[in-house]
Design a protein around this motif. Structure first.
Motif, short mmCIF file in Angstrom:
data_model
loop_
_atom_site.label_atom_id
_atom_site.label_comp_id
_atom_site.label_asym_id
_atom_site.label_seq_id
_atom_site.Cartn_x
_atom_site.Cartn_y
_atom_site.Cartn_z
N LEU A 124 15.17 91.45 52.80
CA LEU A 124 14.76 90.30 52.42
C LEU A 124 13.93 89.49 52.82
O LEU A 124 13.53 88.55 52.19
N ALA A 125 14.00 89.64 53.73
CA ALA A 125 12.84 88.97 54.87
C ALA A 125 11.49 89.14 54.40
O ALA A 125 10.79 88.05 54.65
N LEU A 126 11.63 90.51 54.31
CA LEU A 126 9.97 90.61 53.63
C LEU A 126 9.80 90.38 52.83
O LEU A 126 8.93 90.20 51.48
N LEU A 127 10.77 90.37 51.60
CA LEU A 127 10.88 90.27 49.85
C LEU A 127 10.36 88.77 50.16
O LEU A 127 9.35 88.22 49.87
N ALA A 128 10.40 87.36 51.01
CA ALA A 128 10.46 85.60 51.53
C ALA A 128 9.10 86.41 51.36
O ALA A 128 8.03 85.62 50.67
N GLY A 129 8.33 86.54 52.55
CA GLY A 129 7.33 87.10 52.47
C GLY A 129 6.20 87.36 51.77
O GLY A 129 5.13 86.99 51.84
N ALA A 130 5.96 88.26 50.76
CA ALA A 130 5.60 88.76 49.77
C ALA A 130 5.59 87.75 48.39
O ALA A 130 4.37 86.99 48.16
N LEU A 131 7.12 86.67 48.75
CA LEU A 131 6.28 86.11 47.37
C LEU A 131 5.79 84.27 47.65
O LEU A 131 5.30 84.68 47.33
N VAL A 132 6.25 84.48 49.38
CA VAL A 132 4.50 83.45 49.58
C VAL A 132 2.97 83.93 49.20
O VAL A 132 2.53 83.44 48.72
N CYS A 133 2.88 85.81 49.44
CA CYS A 133 1.66 85.41 49.25
C CYS A 133 1.54 86.07 47.47
O CYS A 133 0.20 84.68 47.38
N LEU A 134 2.50 86.45 46.79
CA LEU A 134 2.21 85.88 45.49
C LEU A 134 2.56 84.88 45.19
O LEU A 134 1.36 84.11 43.43
N SER A 135 3.05 83.80 45.23
CA SER A 135 2.33 82.16 44.76
C SER A 135 1.16 82.05 44.73
O SER A 135 0.65 80.55 44.38
N ARG A 136 0.38 82.59 45.92
CA ARG A 136 -0.65 82.32 45.20
C ARG A 136 -1.81 82.59 43.76
O ARG A 136 -2.73 82.58 44.15
N CYS A 137 -1.03 83.30 43.62
CA CYS A 137 -1.57 83.94 42.48
C CYS A 137 -1.88 82.77 41.38
O CYS A 137 -2.16 82.04 40.41
N ALA A 138 -0.39 81.81 41.65
CA ALA A 138 -0.93 80.44 41.01
C ALA A 138 -2.21 79.70 40.46
O ALA A 138 -2.44 79.41 39.44
N LEU A 139 -3.18 80.18 41.84
CA LEU A 139 -4.50 79.56 41.28
C LEU A 139 -5.06 80.49 40.72
O LEU A 139 -6.55 79.97 40.14
N TRP A 140 -4.71 81.32 39.97
CA TRP A 140 -4.98 81.90 39.32
C TRP A 140 -4.95 81.99 37.65
O TRP A 140 -5.75 81.64 36.60
N ILE A 141 -3.97 80.95 37.60
CA ILE A 141 -3.53 79.96 36.47
C ILE A 141 -4.29 78.17 36.33
O ILE A 141 -5.28 78.31 35.88
N THR A 142 -4.42 77.92 37.72
CA THR A 142 -5.16 76.51 37.22
C THR A 142 -6.76 77.50 37.70
O THR A 142 -7.45 76.26 37.19
N CYS A 143 -6.88 78.05 37.28
CA CYS A 143 -8.25 78.17 37.95
C CYS A 143 -9.11 79.28 36.54
O CYS A 143 -10.26 79.75 36.70
N CYS A 144 -8.31 78.92 35.91
CA CYS A 144 -8.31 80.29 34.52
C CYS A 144 -10.20 79.63 33.33
O CYS A 144 -9.58 78.05 33.58
N THR A 145 -10.74 80.75 32.92
CA THR A 145 -11.00 79.86 31.94
C THR A 145 -11.41 79.07 30.77
O THR A 145 -12.16 78.07 30.87
N ARG A 146 -10.17 79.12 30.71
CA ARG A 146 -10.29 78.36 29.50
C ARG A 146 -9.22 76.68 30.64
O ARG A 146 -8.63 75.57 29.26
#
Length: 232
Positions: free
Chosen positions: A136-158
């Motif tokens: 579970l601790a490793l899952l939380a760490g992975a979610l920290v990393c994946l949360s940065r995918c938010a930048l893919w949305i904010t920086c979308c070409t649209r």
């Protein structure tokens, strides 16, 4: 690629790295796409704190708050500053220029303080569900990393830039729509929807997104994905 890696790591973490030789829009796009990998040390830090706190049989909420604090320190609290500024901007005025001016001051008003307290509290409360085991601790760490995918949305070409020449202007409109959509999926869909709503709201109010919106998106995405997986 080395420039993009240095830009992503230097922008999103407090790790000491050399500056990129040049920052082009191509470099900025690659840096945004590398964002989840660039914060792997921060994800590992959060996982270690949760696991060690569980092993020491410490109160889960206290351990979770330490993890939230360590993550903030590891990113120089840059994203929290963005969340605070966006909250203040959205509540300051219905006038676009006035809202952008409030966001640029760098001070935290009542709305900004409440937003950071509430989102930090949600993150910490959700993280208590990840203290029990190493998995579970490793899952939380992975979610920290994946949360940065938010930048893919904010920086979308649209998505347009609200402030031409601002800090976030170099990064806006750089990520292709299919990758932005993939980012929403990697955010467990729920996190992607929250970021999408944030982008829609700020685009309506400010005329686009800013660097502050990037930070707010990351913290909201993390809170939402942690809650989603804790519920599952």
């Amino acid at each position: 690629m080395p420039d993009a890696w240095r830009l992503a790591t230097g922008t999103l973490t407090a790790l000491p790295v050399g500056p990129p030789r040049q920052v082009t829009r191509s470099t900025a796009r690659a840096a945004m796409l590398l964002a989840p990998a660039a914060v792997l040390p921060l994800g590992a830090l959060v996982a270690a704190i949760l696991w060690l706190g569980g092993r020491a049989d410490l109160p889960p909420l206290a351990v979770a708050f330490v993890a939230v604090g360590a993550l903030a320190a590891g990113s120089r609290a840059l994203h929290w500053d963005g969340l605070s500024d966006v909250a203040d901007g959205l509540t300051a005025s219905y006038d676009r220029e006035r809202s952008l001016a409030v966001m640029k001051t760098g001070t935290s008003g009542p709305a900004g303080v409440v937003a950071t307290v509430v989102v930090a509290g949600i993150q910490a409360a959700a993280l208590t569900a990840y203290v029990d085991t190493l998995g579970l601790a490793l899952l939380a760490g992975a979610l920290v990393c994946l949360s940065r995918c938010a930048l893919w949305i904010t920086c979308c070409t649209r998505v347009p830039s609200a402030r031409p020449g601002g800090l976030g202007d170099t990064y806006t409109r750089t990520v292709p729509l299919p990758l932005a959509a993939l980012g929403g999926l990697l955010l467990s869909v729920t996190g992607g929807l929250v970021v999408l709503l944030l982008v829609r709201r700020t685009t309506t109010r400010f005329g686009g997104v800013t660097g502050d919106v990037f930070g707010a998106a990351i913290e909201l995405a993390l809170a939402t994905t942690l809650l989603t997986w804790a519920w599952w």
